[in-house]
Write a protein that holds these residues in place. Structure first.
Motif, PDB file in Angstrom:
ATOM      1  N   GLY A 177      -1.894   7.170  11.237  1.00 39.09           N
ATOM      2  CA  GLY A 177      -0.757   8.090  11.203  1.00 39.09           C
ATOM      3  C   GLY A 177      -0.409   8.504   9.787  1.00 39.09           C
ATOM      4  O   GLY A 177      -0.085   9.678   9.529  1.00 39.09           O
ATOM      5  N   MET A 178      -0.489   7.554   8.864  1.00 39.50           N
ATOM      6  CA  MET A 178      -0.227   7.868   7.455  1.00 39.50           C
ATOM      7  C   MET A 178      -1.250   8.875   6.928  1.00 39.50           C
ATOM      8  O   MET A 178      -0.897   9.850   6.249  1.00 39.50           O
ATOM      9  N   LYS A 179      -2.522   8.670   7.250  1.00 44.93           N
ATOM     10  CA  LYS A 179      -3.562   9.596   6.793  1.00 44.93           C
ATOM     11  C   LYS A 179      -3.341  10.998   7.357  1.00 44.93           C
ATOM     12  O   LYS A 179      -3.472  12.002   6.645  1.00 44.93           O
ATOM     13  N   GLU A 180      -2.997  11.049   8.626  1.00 43.48           N
ATOM     14  CA  GLU A 180      -2.746  12.346   9.274  1.00 43.48           C
ATOM     15  C   GLU A 180      -1.572  13.053   8.608  1.00 43.48           C
ATOM     16  O   GLU A 180      -1.623  14.269   8.348  1.00 43.48           O
ATOM     17  N   ALA A 181      -0.509  12.312   8.300  1.00 40.40           N
ATOM     18  CA  ALA A 181       0.674  12.905   7.680  1.00 40.40           C
ATOM     19  C   ALA A 181       0.363  13.399   6.267  1.00 40.40           C
ATOM     20  O   ALA A 181       0.777  14.504   5.880  1.00 40.40           O
ATOM     21  N   PHE A 182      -0.366  12.607   5.475  1.00 39.16           N
ATOM     22  CA  PHE A 182      -0.738  13.022   4.121  1.00 39.16           C
ATOM     23  C   PHE A 182      -1.577  14.298   4.163  1.00 39.16           C
ATOM     24  O   PHE A 182      -1.373  15.225   3.373  1.00 39.16           O
ATOM     25  N   GLU A 183      -2.527  14.325   5.073  1.00 40.61           N
ATOM     26  CA  GLU A 183      -3.402  15.497   5.185  1.00 40.61           C
ATOM     27  C   GLU A 183      -2.608  16.747   5.547  1.00 40.61           C
ATOM     28  O   GLU A 183      -2.932  17.854   5.101  1.00 40.61           O
ATOM     29  N   THR A 184      -1.555  16.555   6.334  1.00 35.25           N
ATOM     30  CA  THR A 184      -0.746  17.703   6.764  1.00 35.25           C
ATOM     31  C   THR A 184       0.089  18.256   5.613  1.00 35.25           C
ATOM     32  O   THR A 184       0.040  19.455   5.308  1.00 35.25           O
ATOM     33  N   PHE A 185       0.857  17.388   4.950  1.00 37.94           N
ATOM     34  CA  PHE A 185       1.793  17.919   3.959  1.00 37.94           C
ATOM     35  C   PHE A 185       1.109  18.329   2.658  1.00 37.94           C
ATOM     36  O   PHE A 185       1.566  19.248   1.977  1.00 37.94           O
ATOM     37  N   ILE A 186       0.007  17.681   2.305  1.00 35.84           N
ATOM     38  CA  ILE A 186      -0.616  17.974   1.011  1.00 35.84           C
ATOM     39  C   ILE A 186      -1.322  19.330   1.025  1.00 35.84           C
ATOM     40  O   ILE A 186      -1.591  19.921  -0.024  1.00 35.84           O
ATOM     41  N   GLU A 208      -7.894  -0.947 -15.280  1.00 35.28           N
ATOM     42  CA  GLU A 208      -6.772  -0.170 -14.742  1.00 35.28           C
ATOM     43  C   GLU A 208      -7.175   1.278 -14.514  1.00 35.28           C
ATOM     44  O   GLU A 208      -6.756   1.901 -13.528  1.00 35.28           O
ATOM     45  N   LEU A 209      -7.989   1.814 -15.434  1.00 32.26           N
ATOM     46  CA  LEU A 209      -8.466   3.194 -15.271  1.00 32.26           C
ATOM     47  C   LEU A 209      -9.330   3.324 -14.019  1.00 32.26           C
ATOM     48  O   LEU A 209      -9.210   4.297 -13.258  1.00 32.26           O
ATOM     49  N   GLU A 210     -10.165   2.327 -13.768  1.00 28.00           N
ATOM     50  CA  GLU A 210     -11.021   2.348 -12.585  1.00 28.00           C
ATOM     51  C   GLU A 210     -10.178   2.307 -11.301  1.00 28.00           C
ATOM     52  O   GLU A 210     -10.445   3.044 -10.339  1.00 28.00           O
ATOM     53  N   LYS A 211      -9.157   1.455 -11.289  1.00 26.39           N
ATOM     54  CA  LYS A 211      -8.279   1.385 -10.118  1.00 26.39           C
ATOM     55  C   LYS A 211      -7.543   2.701  -9.905  1.00 26.39           C
ATOM     56  O   LYS A 211      -7.360   3.151  -8.770  1.00 26.39           O
ATOM     57  N   MET A 212      -7.106   3.306 -11.013  1.00 29.31           N
ATOM     58  CA  MET A 212      -6.390   4.576 -10.912  1.00 29.31           C
ATOM     59  C   MET A 212      -7.298   5.667 -10.338  1.00 29.31           C
ATOM     60  O   MET A 212      -6.878   6.479  -9.501  1.00 29.31           O
ATOM     61  N   LEU A 213      -8.560   5.681 -10.763  1.00 23.67           N
ATOM     62  CA  LEU A 213      -9.511   6.668 -10.229  1.00 23.67           C
ATOM     63  C   LEU A 213      -9.743   6.463  -8.733  1.00 23.67           C
ATOM     64  O   LEU A 213      -9.875   7.428  -7.970  1.00 23.67           O
ATOM     65  N   ASP A 214      -9.789   5.199  -8.320  1.00 21.43           N
ATOM     66  CA  ASP A 214      -9.936   4.913  -6.883  1.00 21.43           C
ATOM     67  C   ASP A 214      -8.756   5.465  -6.094  1.00 21.43           C
ATOM     68  O   ASP A 214      -8.921   6.033  -5.002  1.00 21.43           O
ATOM     69  N   LYS A 215      -7.552   5.310  -6.642  1.00 18.40           N
ATOM     70  CA  LYS A 215      -6.366   5.822  -5.963  1.00 18.40           C
ATOM     71  C   LYS A 215      -6.387   7.348  -5.888  1.00 18.40           C
ATOM     72  O   LYS A 215      -6.005   7.949  -4.868  1.00 18.40           O
ATOM     73  N   ILE A 216      -6.832   7.977  -6.978  1.00 17.25           N
ATOM     74  CA  ILE A 216      -6.904   9.439  -6.986  1.00 17.25           C
ATOM     75  C   ILE A 216      -7.897   9.932  -5.937  1.00 17.25           C
ATOM     76  O   ILE A 216      -7.668  10.941  -5.256  1.00 17.25           O
ATOM     77  N   MET A 217      -8.987   9.205  -5.774  1.00 13.12           N
ATOM     78  CA  MET A 217      -9.983   9.617  -4.779  1.00 13.12           C
ATOM     79  C   MET A 217      -9.414   9.553  -3.363  1.00 13.12           C
ATOM     80  O   MET A 217      -9.785  10.344  -2.496  1.00 13.12           O
ATOM     81  N   ILE A 218      -8.507   8.612  -3.134  1.00 11.33           N
ATOM     82  CA  ILE A 218      -7.874   8.535  -1.809  1.00 11.33           C
ATOM     83  C   ILE A 218      -7.042   9.787  -1.556  1.00 11.33           C
ATOM     84  O   ILE A 218      -7.093  10.381  -0.475  1.00 11.33           O
ATOM     85  N   ILE A 219      -6.270  10.215  -2.565  1.00 13.91           N
ATOM     86  CA  ILE A 219      -5.501  11.456  -2.436  1.00 13.91           C
ATOM     87  C   ILE A 219      -6.449  12.649  -2.300  1.00 13.91           C
ATOM     88  O   ILE A 219      -6.205  13.571  -1.510  1.00 13.91           O
ATOM     89  N   PHE A 220      -7.535  12.618  -3.044  1.00 13.52           N
ATOM     90  CA  PHE A 220      -8.508  13.719  -3.033  1.00 13.52           C
ATOM     91  C   PHE A 220      -9.094  13.937  -1.631  1.00 13.52           C
ATOM     92  O   PHE A 220      -9.370  15.067  -1.226  1.00 13.52           O
ATOM     93  N   ARG A 221      -9.243  12.854  -0.860  1.00 10.84           N
ATOM     94  CA  ARG A 221      -9.818  12.968   0.481  1.00 10.84           C
ATOM     95  C   ARG A 221      -8.969  13.828   1.412  1.00 10.84           C
ATOM     96  O   ARG A 221      -9.478  14.423   2.346  1.00 10.84           O
TER      97      ARG A 221
END
Length: 850
Positions: free
Chosen positions: A480-489, A519-532
């Motif tokens: 549900g969270m993924k569906e909501a993010f995909e909708t509003f973004i 920390e930079l590597e973790k941040m890039l992983d988080k950005i990729m989640i938003i990117f999806r």
């Protein structure tokens, strides 16, 4: 042991009696008597007995069978033992047999057998001679003494009444038990059972009067009186049963229609006491009143409740008389309480109250309620306090709980909603709506563009933590969270993709010292989640490629490893085709390094004079962003070096064309001021302007423009960075923040700076807006090509297709959103270019043109 070949009597099931009868011997007692210490007959004796001579007369066989027959299993029996040698005459041996009667176990031998006169011959008998064991009934039944039955019953009755009246018993309990056993052994069991029932019935009938005498007795006192009566009854029946245990375990056990003595007591108590309407009503009302007081916070006698409810359960009227009314009262109480508290209390406080109520009711089940009530009771509380208010609770308080990040309250909310049917589904819907609403405020508002990506990452971390800790990692909430993010973004097309690319650029630049490599590597992983979640990934690619080019060409990249890690993540997410151009950019930079090594060797071999060190990056046009060429007037030294490199490069790679991109050039100038020597790290345009001041002291805007050939807007930004920025190596007359026509510039000899090498940044604000527009336009143009290719590919395969099916298949193939109007334009364009045509008979159908 009975002779083989003759049927043995089957005894009734063994009764667990405290002690066996000493006065009478029951039929099955006789069997047990002879079983433990009887004389064993060896196998040869068995064979001899089985093989009784067929020549014996029929009269002898009948006589043997008669003696071995059991007349009545309840009669006292005796044993007639005859042992003789096989050679003896059967008739003589029968006449010589001695009858030995054992009245009540008064035998002289442990095995209960008395030797016959002929037993003396055993010692003189020949080895292997046949022996014979004969058993028969007593000829006369033993009789009890006169008046024994009545006298015994009077003793027993007196003992029962003493127990019921709580007085001492005159007789020994063992004596009473033995009396019951004697009566049962003489077929008086039925009469004894009836007499006992009458005595118990009379006593219990008399008890009801004490409750009818006080109809208005205070409820708690009444309950205590009932409880005392019940406890006394149980104690009395236990003692009575211990006296009549033999009756209970023989006669009653063999008659399945009769209740046991204990059950008989329960039956009588239920019928005469509890089934009385007034008594039962007052008892149940009193119990419910105590429970209601406890629910309202008063302290009550829980042991009294436990005893009374156990009584109802034992009497098998718990469900019918108590449970139904108890559940009705529970429903009524909590329905009113739920309505009232939902108005009075905030959601967190209400949730804690509901949890407290559930724990209290569970404790009541453990303490004094019957276990069978638990399911219905808990379901009633859950329905009235939660099930009826699911939507109201969420509408009133879920947003506040999520906004304030109240983890404990959210955990409790999920736990409580999980108990109610449909609760989790309702919570899931409100959870999705909250994420969409909150996310939209981040994405839609242009004022938040600078902080959009960081806010999205923080919001994503927050909802992930809530799912992990509060919602028990429920897969439905994750989806549900993924569906909501995909909708509003994607409510705001293209902009989130662009801002994510710029956010990555800010983190991968050399000046970013905020994070370690981990920390930079973790941040890039988080950005990729938003990117999806983004539909327009091609927009991200375009802006990311432009920013990556700047980092690579100007040497601003923080870490090559971090750059390649990000590239690897993009390749894993979008495929090799998505990152092929980006990988080509890295390849160009590595090849350029090799070429420059060769060029320096070439310069050394040719002994070409000059004090300028030239570094060139060879870029493959298809990999890199498109840059508009700008012709400027370079110093002769630079032009000469360009020609030398061009000759060198084309000599190695024939057939190629070099195009110099002056907008991407940068230089390091050595300057002398009054304070001393400095090195200035500037762009090529800044370099051309500063070099002019080697030829003169002061120049106007028009003079500089004419001498350098730089485009007007670019020149104004360049002069502004040199004369109006932090490092003012030029002085502008008149002084102002903007460069206007007629302004004059001169070298600032008094320039001071604490650093030896100073980087003077080019002002990029206006250029960035233009670049964004041009980048977006290029993305839109690339999308048109992709749409055209998809349509032609589909039509070539299908040959003929209706408009709706074509549109549907195009949407399935494209990875970015397309408006129906734009798609229709591309179809019309392909029809105009003869890639496809409309069907003559059906205008909404298209045919492929080969």
């Amino acid at each position: 042991m009975f002779p083989t070949g003759l049927p043995s009597p089957s005894p009734p099931p063994p009764a667990q009696e405290p002690r066996p009868s000493a006065s009478d011997v029951h039929n099955d007692s006789n069997v047990s008597l002879t079983a433990s210490k009887k004389r064993k007959i060896n196998s040869s004796e068995k064979e001899d007995i089985d093989s009784i001579s067929s020549s014996s007369s029929s009269q002898q066989q009948q006589h043997i069978q008669k003696k071995l027959r059991f007349e009545d299993p309840l009669d006292l029996i005796g044993l007639d033992v005859k042992m003789a040698e096989e050679s003896c005459n059967p008739a003589e041996s029968c006449s010589k047999a001695r009858n030995v009667f054992l009245p009540g176990g008064v035998g002289h031998h442990a095995n209960g057998l008395t030797k016959s006169a002929g037993s003396a011959t055993f010692s003189n008998s020949k080895p292997g001679a046949a022996k014979k064991l004969v058993i028969k009934n007593f000829k006369e039944k033993p009789k009890l003494p006169e008046n024994y039955t009545n006298e015994t019953w009077q003793k027993l009755k007196e003992a029962v009444e003493a127990i019921q009246n709580s007085t001492s018993i005159r007789y020994n309990l063992e004596e009473l038990y033995q009396a019951v056993e004697n009566l049962c052994s003489h077929k008086i069991s039925a009469k004894l059972y009836k007499q006992l029932r009458v005595v118990c019935e009379d006593h219990i009938k008399a008890q009801i009067d004490q409750f009818r005498e006080y109809p208005f007795l205070y409820s708690v006192l009444f309950l205590k009186k009932i409880d005392k009566c019940w406890q006394d009854h149980c104690r009395q029946m236990i003692m009575i049963r211990s006296i009549f245990l033999f009756l209970d375990r023989t006669y009653v056990l063999q008659n399945s229609m009769l209740p046991s003595i204990w059950d008989m007591g329960l039956e009588l108590f239920r019928f005469y006491i509890i089934s009385d309407l007034k008594v039962q009503s007052k008892t149940i009302d009193g119990i419910l009143l105590l429970i209601e007081r406890e629910r309202s916070g008063e302290a009550i006698d829980r042991s009294l409740l436990r005893s009374l409810l156990s009584m109802l359960s034992d009497l098998q009227i718990y469900q019918d008389s108590f449970e139904q009314r108890f559940l009705e009262e529970t429903n009524r109480l909590y329905a009113a309480e739920g309505q009232r508290l939902m108005q009075e209390r905030e959601v967190p406080e209400y949730l804690h109250h509901v949890n407290k109520r559930l724990e209290e009711e569970a404790d009541r089940v453990i303490t004094y309620l019957d276990q069978s009530t638990q399911k219905s009771l808990i379901a009633s509380v859950e329905k009235q306090l939660l099930g009826e208010h699911l939507t109201a609770i969420l509408q009133k308080g879920l947003n506040n709980l999520l906004d304030e990040n109240r983890i404990q309250d959210l955990s409790l909310l999920y736990q409580l909603f999980s108990r109610v049917k449909g609760g989790v589904q309702v919570l899931l819907q409100h959870w999705i709506e909250y994420i969409k609403a909150f996310g939209s405020t981040i994405v839609i508002n242009p004022e938040k563009d600078k902080t959009m990506v960081q806010e999205l990452l923080d919001f994503k971390d927050k909802v992930d933590y809530i799912i992990d800790v509060c919602f028990m990692k429920n897969e439905k909430f994750v989806n549900g969270m993924k569906e909501a993010f995909e909708t509003f973004i994607n409510k705001r097309p293209n902009k989130p993709a662009e801002l994510i690319a710029k956010y990555v650029d800010s983190k991968l630049r050399a000046g970013n010292k905020e994070a370690t490599d981990e920390e930079l590597e973790k941040m890039l992983d988080k950005i990729m989640i938003i990117f999806r979640f983004i539909y327009g990934k091609d927009v991200f690619e375009a802006f990311y490629k432009k920013d990556l080019a700047k980092r690579l060409l100007v040497g601003k990249s923080a870490s090559v490893d971090a750059e390649k890690s990000m590239l690897s993540k993009l390749k894993h997410e979008c495929g090799a085709a998505f990152t092929s151009k980006l990988e080509g950019m890295f390849k160009d930079m590595e090849l350029s390094k090799d070429i420059m090594v060769q060029f320096k060797q070439h310069m050394q071999c040719q002994n070409i004079p000059g004090n300028i060190e030239l570094t060139v990056n060879i870029l493959t046009m298809g990999y890199w962003p498109t840059y508009a060429p700008m012709e400027v007037h370079l110093p002769p030294e630079m032009v000469r070096l360009q020609e030398i490199f061009k000759t060198f490069y084309l000599g190695k790679h024939s057939g190629r064309k070099l195009q110099w991109q002056s907008t991407l050039g940068h230089c390091v100038l050595k300057a002398e001021f009054k304070e001393g020597k400095k090195e200035l790290q500037v762009s090529l345009f800044q370099t051309l302007v500063l070099l002019m001041f080697n030829e003169g002291e002061e120049f106007s805007l028009e003079d500089i423009k004419l001498a350098t050939g730089i485009e007007d807007g670019e020149l104004r930004r360049t002069l502004q960075s040199l004369a109006c920025g932090k490092a003012r190596v030029l002085t502008k007359i008149p002084k102002s923040k903007d460069v206007e026509d007629g302004d004059k510039f001169s070298c600032n000899d008094d320039f001071k700076h604490k650093l030896f090498r100073i980087k003077i940044n080019q002002i990029q604000m206006k250029e960035t807006v233009e670049e964004q527009a041009s980048t977006t336009e290029r993305v839109f143009q690339d999308r048109q090509y992709q749409i055209d290719a998809a349509i032609v590919r589909i039509m070539k395969m299908r040959k003929t297709l209706s408009h709706n099916l074509l549109v549907s298949e195009v949407y399935n193939q494209l990875k970015f959103p397309v408006k129906p109007a734009d798609l229709k334009k591309r179809i019309e364009s392909l029809i105009d270019r003869d890639y496809m045509e409309r069907d003559k008979d059906n205008p909404i159908q298209y045919n492929y043109v080969a």
